[in-house]
Design a protein around this motif. Structure first.
Motif, PDB file in Angstrom:
ATOM      1  N   ASP A 370       0.762  -1.153  -0.007  1.00  0.00           N
ATOM      2  CA  ASP A 370      -0.077   0.074   0.170  1.00  0.00           C
ATOM      3  C   ASP A 370       0.952   1.152   0.135  1.00  0.00           C
ATOM      4  OD1 ASP A 370      -2.303  -1.512   0.189  1.00  0.00           O
ATOM      5  OD2 ASP A 370      -2.526  -1.373   2.158  1.00  0.00           O
ATOM      6  N   ILE A 371       1.864   1.181   0.921  1.00  0.00           N
ATOM      7  CA  ILE A 371       2.747   2.486   0.935  1.00  0.00           C
ATOM      8  C   ILE A 371       3.552   2.766  -0.288  1.00  0.00           C
ATOM      9  CG2 ILE A 371       4.749   3.181   2.058  1.00  0.00           C
ATOM     10  CD1 ILE A 371       4.030   1.771   4.488  1.00  0.00           C
ATOM     11  N   MET A 372       3.837   1.740  -1.102  1.00  0.00           N
ATOM     12  CA  MET A 372       4.704   1.731  -2.405  1.00  0.00           C
ATOM     13  C   MET A 372       3.762   2.190  -3.530  1.00  0.00           C
ATOM     14  SD  MET A 372       7.799  -0.921  -1.783  1.00  0.00           S
ATOM     15  CE  MET A 372       8.509  -0.426  -3.424  1.00  0.00           C
ATOM     16  N   ASN A 373       2.614   1.631  -3.176  1.00  0.00           N
ATOM     17  CA  ASN A 373       1.388   1.903  -4.143  1.00  0.00           C
ATOM     18  C   ASN A 373       1.503   0.628  -5.452  1.00  0.00           C
ATOM     19  OD1 ASN A 373      -1.075   2.693  -5.434  1.00  0.00           O
ATOM     20  ND2 ASN A 373      -0.093   4.325  -6.878  1.00  0.00           N
ATOM     21  N   ILE A 374       1.920  -0.523  -4.989  1.00  0.00           N
ATOM     22  CA  ILE A 374       2.100  -1.685  -5.666  1.00  0.00           C
ATOM     23  C   ILE A 374       1.236  -2.817  -5.276  1.00  0.00           C
ATOM     24  CG2 ILE A 374       4.609  -0.899  -6.671  1.00  0.00           C
ATOM     25  CD1 ILE A 374       5.555  -3.042  -4.561  1.00  0.00           C
ATOM     26  N   GLU A 375       1.194  -3.919  -6.094  1.00  0.00           N
ATOM     27  CA  GLU A 375       0.630  -4.894  -5.530  1.00  0.00           C
ATOM     28  C   GLU A 375       1.195  -5.697  -4.195  1.00  0.00           C
ATOM     29  OE1 GLU A 375      -2.297  -6.845  -6.047  1.00  0.00           O
ATOM     30  OE2 GLU A 375      -2.711  -5.241  -7.623  1.00  0.00           O
ATOM     31  N   ALA A 376       0.687  -6.217  -3.260  1.00  0.00           N
ATOM     32  CA  ALA A 376       1.325  -6.779  -2.015  1.00  0.00           C
ATOM     33  C   ALA A 376       2.474  -7.401  -2.535  1.00  0.00           C
ATOM     34  CB  ALA A 376       0.456  -7.624  -1.163  1.00  0.00           C
ATOM     35  N   PRO A 377       3.814  -7.318  -2.369  1.00  0.00           N
ATOM     36  CA  PRO A 377       5.074  -8.029  -2.744  1.00  0.00           C
ATOM     37  C   PRO A 377       5.032  -9.426  -1.928  1.00  0.00           C
ATOM     38  CG  PRO A 377       5.668  -6.426  -1.377  1.00  0.00           C
ATOM     39  CD  PRO A 377       4.293  -6.222  -1.416  1.00  0.00           C
ATOM     40  N   ARG A 378       4.423 -10.464  -2.182  1.00  0.00           N
ATOM     41  CA  ARG A 378       4.380 -11.652  -1.382  1.00  0.00           C
ATOM     42  C   ARG A 378       5.665 -12.453  -1.547  1.00  0.00           C
ATOM     43  NH1 ARG A 378      -0.342 -12.448   1.868  1.00  0.00           N
ATOM     44  NH2 ARG A 378      -2.045 -11.527   0.788  1.00  0.00           N
ATOM     45  N   ARG A 379       6.447 -12.159  -2.910  1.00  0.00           N
ATOM     46  CA  ARG A 379       7.741 -12.902  -3.019  1.00  0.00           C
ATOM     47  C   ARG A 379       8.596 -11.418  -3.215  1.00  0.00           C
ATOM     48  NH1 ARG A 379      10.598 -17.596  -4.842  1.00  0.00           N
ATOM     49  NH2 ARG A 379       8.482 -18.752  -4.635  1.00  0.00           N
ATOM     50  N   ILE A 380       9.627 -11.325  -2.372  1.00  0.00           N
ATOM     51  CA  ILE A 380      10.547 -10.194  -2.406  1.00  0.00           C
ATOM     52  C   ILE A 380      11.921 -10.993  -2.352  1.00  0.00           C
ATOM     53  CG2 ILE A 380      11.642  -8.474  -1.109  1.00  0.00           C
ATOM     54  CD1 ILE A 380       9.179  -7.888   0.357  1.00  0.00           C
ATOM     55  N   GLU A 381      12.702 -10.553  -3.515  1.00  0.00           N
ATOM     56  CA  GLU A 381      14.281 -11.124  -3.722  1.00  0.00           C
ATOM     57  C   GLU A 381      15.159  -9.704  -3.575  1.00  0.00           C
ATOM     58  OE1 GLU A 381      13.177 -14.676  -6.369  1.00  0.00           O
ATOM     59  OE2 GLU A 381      14.413 -13.187  -7.345  1.00  0.00           O
ATOM     60  N   ALA A 382      16.299  -9.968  -2.691  1.00  0.00           N
ATOM     61  CA  ALA A 382      17.021  -9.036  -2.312  1.00  0.00           C
ATOM     62  C   ALA A 382      18.376  -9.385  -2.680  1.00  0.00           C
ATOM     63  CB  ALA A 382      16.952  -8.683  -0.758  1.00  0.00           C
ATOM     64  N   PHE A 383      19.411  -8.337  -3.138  1.00  0.00           N
ATOM     65  CA  PHE A 383      20.532  -8.565  -3.659  1.00  0.00           C
ATOM     66  C   PHE A 383      21.556  -7.588  -2.830  1.00  0.00           C
ATOM     67  CE2 PHE A 383      17.926  -9.908  -7.046  1.00  0.00           C
ATOM     68  CZ  PHE A 383      18.312 -10.965  -7.736  1.00  0.00           C
ATOM     69  N   ASP A 384      22.813  -8.295  -2.427  1.00  0.00           N
ATOM     70  CA  ASP A 384      23.986  -7.513  -2.205  1.00  0.00           C
ATOM     71  C   ASP A 384      25.292  -8.095  -2.545  1.00  0.00           C
ATOM     72  OD1 ASP A 384      25.345  -5.669  -0.652  1.00  0.00           O
ATOM     73  OD2 ASP A 384      25.068  -7.006   1.332  1.00  0.00           O
ATOM     74  N   ASN A 385      26.314  -7.082  -2.690  1.00  0.00           N
ATOM     75  CA  ASN A 385      27.689  -7.569  -2.998  1.00  0.00           C
ATOM     76  C   ASN A 385      28.423  -7.355  -2.073  1.00  0.00           C
ATOM     77  OD1 ASN A 385      26.702  -7.535  -5.710  1.00  0.00           O
ATOM     78  ND2 ASN A 385      27.062  -5.376  -6.001  1.00  0.00           N
ATOM     79  N   SER A 386      29.582  -8.262  -2.139  1.00  0.00           N
ATOM     80  CA  SER A 386      30.628  -8.279  -1.112  1.00  0.00           C
ATOM     81  C   SER A 386      32.031  -8.581  -1.647  1.00  0.00           C
ATOM     82  CB  SER A 386      30.496  -9.237  -0.040  1.00  0.00           C
ATOM     83  OG  SER A 386      31.429  -9.081   1.107  1.00  0.00           O
ATOM     84  N   ASN A 387      33.175  -7.819  -1.558  1.00  0.00           N
ATOM     85  CA  ASN A 387      34.229  -8.059  -1.755  1.00  0.00           C
ATOM     86  C   ASN A 387      35.482  -7.079  -1.227  1.00  0.00           C
ATOM     87  OD1 ASN A 387      35.370  -5.146  -3.233  1.00  0.00           O
ATOM     88  ND2 ASN A 387      33.007  -5.621  -4.036  1.00  0.00           N
ATOM     89  N   THR A 388      36.838  -7.441  -1.166  1.00  0.00           N
ATOM     90  CA  THR A 388      37.711  -6.818  -0.432  1.00  0.00           C
ATOM     91  C   THR A 388      38.672  -5.976  -1.446  1.00  0.00           C
ATOM     92  OG1 THR A 388      37.845  -8.348   1.137  1.00  0.00           O
ATOM     93  CG2 THR A 388      39.646  -6.671   1.309  1.00  0.00           C
ATOM     94  N   GLN A 389      38.376  -4.920  -1.673  1.00  0.00           N
ATOM     95  CA  GLN A 389      39.099  -3.954  -2.739  1.00  0.00           C
ATOM     96  C   GLN A 389      39.072  -4.803  -3.914  1.00  0.00           C
ATOM     97  OE1 GLN A 389      42.942  -3.366  -0.942  1.00  0.00           O
ATOM     98  NE2 GLN A 389      42.032  -1.523   0.512  1.00  0.00           N
ATOM     99  N   GLY A 390      37.948  -5.317  -4.381  1.00  0.00           N
ATOM    100  CA  GLY A 390      37.901  -5.943  -5.707  1.00  0.00           C
ATOM    101  C   GLY A 390      38.354  -7.268  -5.698  1.00  0.00           C
ATOM    102  N   VAL A 391      38.982  -7.865  -4.772  1.00  0.00           N
ATOM    103  CA  VAL A 391      39.383  -9.286  -4.614  1.00  0.00           C
ATOM    104  C   VAL A 391      38.353 -10.287  -4.249  1.00  0.00           C
ATOM    105  CG1 VAL A 391      41.039 -10.938  -3.607  1.00  0.00           C
ATOM    106  CG2 VAL A 391      41.581  -8.266  -3.944  1.00  0.00           C
ATOM    107  N   ASP A 392      38.439 -11.213  -4.673  1.00  0.00           N
ATOM    108  CA  ASP A 392      37.137 -12.272  -4.502  1.00  0.00           C
ATOM    109  C   ASP A 392      35.771 -11.776  -4.369  1.00  0.00           C
ATOM    110  OD1 ASP A 392      39.021 -14.306  -4.335  1.00  0.00           O
ATOM    111  OD2 ASP A 392      39.452 -13.949  -2.272  1.00  0.00           O
ATOM    112  N   PRO A 393      35.274 -11.040  -5.484  1.00  0.00           N
ATOM    113  CA  PRO A 393      33.954 -10.331  -5.385  1.00  0.00           C
ATOM    114  C   PRO A 393      32.980 -11.555  -5.620  1.00  0.00           C
ATOM    115  CG  PRO A 393      35.016 -10.213  -7.528  1.00  0.00           C
ATOM    116  CD  PRO A 393      35.858 -10.814  -6.620  1.00  0.00           C
ATOM    117  N   VAL A 394      31.924 -11.413  -4.696  1.00  0.00           N
ATOM    118  CA  VAL A 394      30.952 -12.376  -4.634  1.00  0.00           C
ATOM    119  C   VAL A 394      29.465 -11.590  -4.527  1.00  0.00           C
ATOM    120  CG1 VAL A 394      32.129 -14.239  -3.582  1.00  0.00           C
ATOM    121  CG2 VAL A 394      30.630 -12.456  -2.158  1.00  0.00           C
TER     122      VAL A 394
END
Length: 589
Positions: A370-394
């Motif tokens: 309701d707050i975002m004015n979209i259909e109720a987001p029953r399935r939400i997928e979230a992304f995040d990155n992690s690396n150490t100064q570009g080494v071993d990025p995941v």
């Protein structure tokens, strides 16, 4: 932990005992409480000593038994500790019993305080949770009722006779009538008929105070206090030693809760509670549960089963090989009432937990939509990155369905096409890989995609979804504040801040999502770094294969420690000299 928090939120405020459990279901600590809600919650808030911190770290679940008073919870705590031997209990774990006051069954009986109960050897009163008061009350009774004191009858009068605490049966003829009169007096006293004695002590205390004999007045006052402590009612206990099970029930919203209290040797030793949907008449469901509860061929059945009086006692009595009763009054009725109370609390807690869980999950999702004015987001997928100064990025993705994490849908990604620390490019690669596969395999698409970041991260995802995959999925960003806590939700073509109350369940849901995706990303990145760090350095050394690599790590534990060793150290664990030299040389570089 989420379920644990829900259970904490619906704890009753009654007195009782709580049983802490670890992830194996083992009971690791038993405690008592005047207020179960306040006491159990206190373990999960505020500062603690080291022992309590270790306990809390091991707790994944708990159970509780409601009692009628704090004293009853104290007695029950003692029983449960002896039965389960929890490793975190140290005070009552030595299997010591609470004391009883006993009148021995002899020609000339004695009055003693004992922790061992042998029913045929005398009359027992108790147990008493306050051992000191029990001993003091025994001393008082010695002054009022002069039974013999000696274990072995002497051949002459002793000190107790001369101070008026013994009738001297070793010398004088003390009749059975005299002994019985004292036994009756002690029995009445210990059964709570203490008014006359208390009145006499009060009069003596007041007289002593009036004559300025304050030490004597204090002694009388203390004796009255000991009597009050010792005479505290023990509704948890029955006067007989009959083994009995007390059943109670409660019904709510089409579910029945049945609670069973196990009474052994006059003490409540355990509680069990079951809940199930009602498909039949209440009495039929209740009787069906009891019939399935017992193994009718077992020799461990109780002597009696007590049930609420409104049920057909005769019918169940005929069906079970034990006596079934529906007590109308007295301590036995109180035990059935307590079983009913435990059942009622259990079923109320179930639906309160459901309501609170729905408020923090499904309703939070609907409100977010309701707050975002979209259909109720029953399935939400979230992304995040992690690396150490570009080494071993995941990068990682977590999935929440109806406001709850769906861990089977979590995904991990090693970045393949990006060189250096480029968060936007990493996000584009992962989103492309994720939703290309979703489209190819016909997997469900999310109702909302959340990225851990701001406008740049959102635009990277939009570029892939719209321009490459032709997908129209709402995309939001979660921005953190200076303290790295969830601060703002960004959404829309211009990535505007969505107004939200920081104490709303919808905002708490976003916090849980951001914390979870960040935790998952950091954990995966650390594991990746650890593996590549160890593998890359040892794998470059000539003569070190998988077997020798395992041997080196087992012996020295880390690359850092290996760098501190010389050739001889490696030779001592069976590494050939030429290989040892290679190891020292490469690691020094």
């Amino acid at each position: 932990m989420t379920e644990l928090k829900l259970k904490l939120s619906v704890l009753p405020t009654e007195p009782g005992c709580y049983l802490m459990k670890n992830d194996d279901g083992e009971i690791i600590y038993v405690g008592k409480a005047k207020n179960l809600r306040n006491r159990v919650r206190s373990y999960f808030s505020g500062a603690h000593d080291e022992k309590t911190m270790r306990l809390v770290q091991d707790i994944v679940d708990f159970d509780y038994i409601v009692t009628a008073s704090e004293i009853e919870s104290l007695l029950l705590e003692n029983t449960l500790i002896k039965k389960h031997q929890p490793r975190y209990n140290i005070l009552l774990k030595d299997d010591k019993s609470y004391p009883f006051i006993k009148i021995t069954k002899e020609k000339h009986p004695k009055l003693v305080v004992t922790r061992i109960v042998k029913p045929k050897t005398g009359i027992y009163f108790g147990p008493y949770p306050n051992a000191y008061s029990a001993h003091e009350t025994k001393k008082l009774l010695d002054r009022i009722y002069p039974l013999r004191k000696c274990n072995t009858m002497p051949d002459k009068l002793c000190l107790y006779y001369h101070i008026g605490q013994c009738l001297g049966p070793c010398v004088f003829n003390v009749t059975d009538e005299q002994n019985q009169e004292m036994i009756d007096g002690i029995t009445n006293f210990l059964n709570g008929e203490t008014d006359s004695v208390m009145a006499e002590l009060k009069e003596k205390m007041e007289n002593a105070a009036a004559e300025l004999e304050f030490e004597k007045a204090k002694e009388y006052r203390d004796l009255m206090g000991h009597i009050e402590n010792t005479m505290a009612k023990q509704n948890m206990l029955t006067k007989d030693m009959t083994a009995r099970d007390c059943f109670g029930y409660a019904v709510e919203n089409g579910w029945m809760s049945v609670s069973v209290l196990f009474i052994r040797s006059g003490k409540l030793i355990e509680k069990k509670a079951e809940m199930f949907p009602i498909n039949d008449d209440i009495e039929e469901e209740f009787f069906r549960f009891i019939m399935h509860f017992y193994d009718l061929n077992s020799n461990l059945l109780p002597k009696e089963v007590h049930i609420p009086k409104e049920f057909n006692v005769d019918l169940l009595d005929e069906a079970l090989p034990v006596a079934v009763k529906g007590p109308m009054r007295g301590p036995k009725r109180q035990m059935v009432d307590l079983a009913n109370k435990n059942a009622k609390i259990a079923v109320e807690n179930k639906f309160e937990m459901i309501a609170r869980d729905e408020e923090r999950t499904i309703k939070a999702v609907e409100t977010l939509g309701d707050i975002m004015n979209i259909e109720a987001p029953r399935r939400i997928e979230a992304f995040d990155n992690s690396n150490t100064q570009g080494v071993d990025p995941v990068s990682v993705m977590v999935s929440f369905i109806d406001g709850k994490p769906s861990k089977k849908d979590y995904r991990k990604y090693k970045i393949k096409t990006v060189v250096g620390p480029d968060d936007y490019a990493s996000m584009r690669e992962v989103v492309r890989r994720r939703y290309t596969r979703v489209l190819k395999e016909g997997l469900p698409l999310p109702d909302l995609i959340i990225v851990d970041g701001g406008v740049g991260h959102m635009n990277s995802v939009k570029d892939v979804l719209i321009n490459e995959l032709s997908l129209d999925i709402p995309i939001a960003g979660l921005r953190k504040d200076d303290k790295h806590a969830t601060a703002e939700l960004l959404y829309g073509d211009d990535a505007e801040v969505v107004p939200m109350k920081k104490n709303s369940q919808s905002f708490y849901l976003l916090q849980r999502i951001q914390d979870e995706v960040h935790r998952f990303a950091i954990s995966y990145h650390r594991n990746t770094r650890r593996k590549t760090s160890i593998t890359s350095q040892l794998d470059k050394i000539e003569g070190v294969g998988p077997s020798r690599k395992r041997k080196l790590l087992k012996e020295f534990g880390s690359i850092k420690k290996m760098k501190e060793k010389n050739v001889e150290d490696f030779k001592e664990i069976g590494i050939p000299e030429n290989v040892a030299k290679n190891i020292v040389k490469k690691l020094s570089e």
